[in-house]
Scaffold this active site. Structure first.
Site, PDB file in Angstrom:
ATOM      1  N   HIS A 104       7.279  -3.069  -4.380  1.00  0.00           N
ATOM      2  CA  HIS A 104       8.099  -4.163  -3.861  1.00  0.00           C
ATOM      3  C   HIS A 104       7.202  -5.246  -3.292  1.00  0.00           C
ATOM      4  O   HIS A 104       6.176  -4.958  -2.681  1.00  0.00           O
ATOM      5  CB  HIS A 104       9.089  -3.671  -2.801  1.00  0.00           C
ATOM      6  CG  HIS A 104       8.469  -2.874  -1.695  1.00  0.00           C
ATOM      7  ND1 HIS A 104       8.129  -1.555  -1.828  1.00  0.00           N
ATOM      8  CD2 HIS A 104       8.119  -3.216  -0.448  1.00  0.00           C
ATOM      9  CE1 HIS A 104       7.613  -1.108  -0.694  1.00  0.00           C
ATOM     10  NE2 HIS A 104       7.579  -2.102   0.160  1.00  0.00           N
ATOM     11  N   HIS A 106       7.192  -8.384  -0.698  1.00  0.00           N
ATOM     12  CA  HIS A 106       7.887  -9.023   0.412  1.00  0.00           C
ATOM     13  C   HIS A 106       7.702 -10.536   0.319  1.00  0.00           C
ATOM     14  O   HIS A 106       6.588 -11.007   0.104  1.00  0.00           O
ATOM     15  CB  HIS A 106       7.276  -8.592   1.756  1.00  0.00           C
ATOM     16  CG  HIS A 106       7.304  -7.120   2.040  1.00  0.00           C
ATOM     17  ND1 HIS A 106       8.196  -6.559   2.923  1.00  0.00           N
ATOM     18  CD2 HIS A 106       6.541  -6.091   1.598  1.00  0.00           C
ATOM     19  CE1 HIS A 106       7.976  -5.252   3.024  1.00  0.00           C
ATOM     20  NE2 HIS A 106       6.966  -4.935   2.238  1.00  0.00           N
TER      21      HIS A 106
HETATM   22  P1  5GP Z   1       6.932  -1.188   3.013  1.00  0.00           P
HETATM   23  O1  5GP Z   1       6.547  -0.879   4.410  1.00  0.00           O
HETATM   24  O2  5GP Z   1       7.109   0.054   2.169  1.00  0.00           O
HETATM   25  O3  5GP Z   1       6.045  -2.215   2.370  1.00  0.00           O
HETATM   26  O4  5GP Z   1       8.331  -1.916   3.120  1.00  0.00           O
HETATM   27  C1  5GP Z   1       9.555  -1.294   2.899  1.00  0.00           C
HETATM   28  C2  5GP Z   1      10.617  -2.290   3.323  1.00  0.00           C
HETATM   29  O5  5GP Z   1      11.853  -1.861   2.800  1.00  0.00           O
HETATM   30  C3  5GP Z   1      10.787  -2.396   4.835  1.00  0.00           C
HETATM   31  O6  5GP Z   1      10.620  -3.743   5.211  1.00  0.00           O
HETATM   32  C4  5GP Z   1      12.211  -1.891   5.073  1.00  0.00           C
HETATM   33  O7  5GP Z   1      12.864  -2.596   6.096  1.00  0.00           O
HETATM   34  C5  5GP Z   1      12.867  -2.085   3.730  1.00  0.00           C
HETATM   35  N1  5GP Z   1      13.923  -1.127   3.427  1.00  0.00           N
HETATM   36  C6  5GP Z   1      13.811   0.235   3.487  1.00  0.00           C
HETATM   37  N2  5GP Z   1      14.955   0.814   3.113  1.00  0.00           N
HETATM   38  C7  5GP Z   1      15.802  -0.191   2.789  1.00  0.00           C
HETATM   39  C8  5GP Z   1      17.168  -0.207   2.325  1.00  0.00           C
HETATM   40  O8  5GP Z   1      17.822   0.815   2.140  1.00  0.00           O
HETATM   41  N3  5GP Z   1      17.723  -1.433   2.103  1.00  0.00           N
HETATM   42  C9  5GP Z   1      17.040  -2.586   2.302  1.00  0.00           C
HETATM   43  N4  5GP Z   1      17.670  -3.732   2.038  1.00  0.00           N
HETATM   44  N5  5GP Z   1      15.765  -2.604   2.731  1.00  0.00           N
HETATM   45  C10 5GP Z   1      15.158  -1.418   2.987  1.00  0.00           C
END
Ligand code: 5GP
Ligand code: ZN
Length: 140
Positions: A104, A106
């Site tokens: 993903h 951001h």
């Molecule tokens: P990472 O730390 O893996 O780069 O970011 C994961 C992101 O996914 C976090 O910013 C978190 O808030 C978001 N996230 C996790 N679970 C969900 C979900 O079920 N729905 C949405 N919309 N965002 C999620």
């Protein structure tokens, strides 16, 4: 397995519409939605519909589609929230802060004085170290 949807992957399920999300964009390869715990208003996640954990596991066409979606979405996000600037962030692996194990990107809206910060502690490197490392990375 890269590609096949993973039944226990939250982002595979979001891309398939099995878990609700605030969708902002969708095409054959890419899905984008608002982060549920935003670092800033408008914080958006852009994901490939096919499952992969790390950016380098994407096939070239999917990586290109993902990058193009980010390129087109970023100014739309900024316009929608009245922001000035943005960070693009992609975490790969646990030590890099990746929590959800599905690629993903951001898009994080920024504005002067938002207090989010971003500076990491910079290190030092000699010209010899840089030359040696560059040669190792460049090696086919
Ligand atoms: P990472 O730390 O893996 O780069 O970011 C994961 C992101 O996914 C976090 O910013 C978190 O808030 C978001 N996230 C996790 N679970 C969900 C979900 O079920 N729905 C949405 N919309 N965002 C999620
Ligand atoms: Zn997945």
């Amino acid at each position: 397995v890269a590609g096949a949807a993973q039944p226990d992957c939250v982002f595979c399920r979001i891309a398939a519409g099995q878990i609700p999300s605030s969708r902002v964009y969708e095409d054959d390869r890419v899905f984008a939605f608002l982060d549920i715990s935003p670092l800033a208003r408008g914080h958006t996640l852009v994901i490939p519909k096919s499952h992969a954990v790390r950016f380098d596991e994407l096939d070239a066409d999917t990586a290109a589609a993902l990058a193009e979606a980010v390129r087109q979405l970023a100014p739309r996000v900024i316009t929608a929230v009245g922001g000035d600037d943005y960070n693009i962030l992609n975490n790969n692996g646990a030590s890099a802060g990746q929590v959800v194990r599905h690629v993903h990107v951001h898009i994080i809206p920024r504005r002067e004085g938002d207090g989010l910060g971003y500076r990491w502690n910079a290190g030092k490197a000699t010209p010899e170290e840089l030359a040696d490392l560059a040669a190792r990375i460049a090696k086919p």
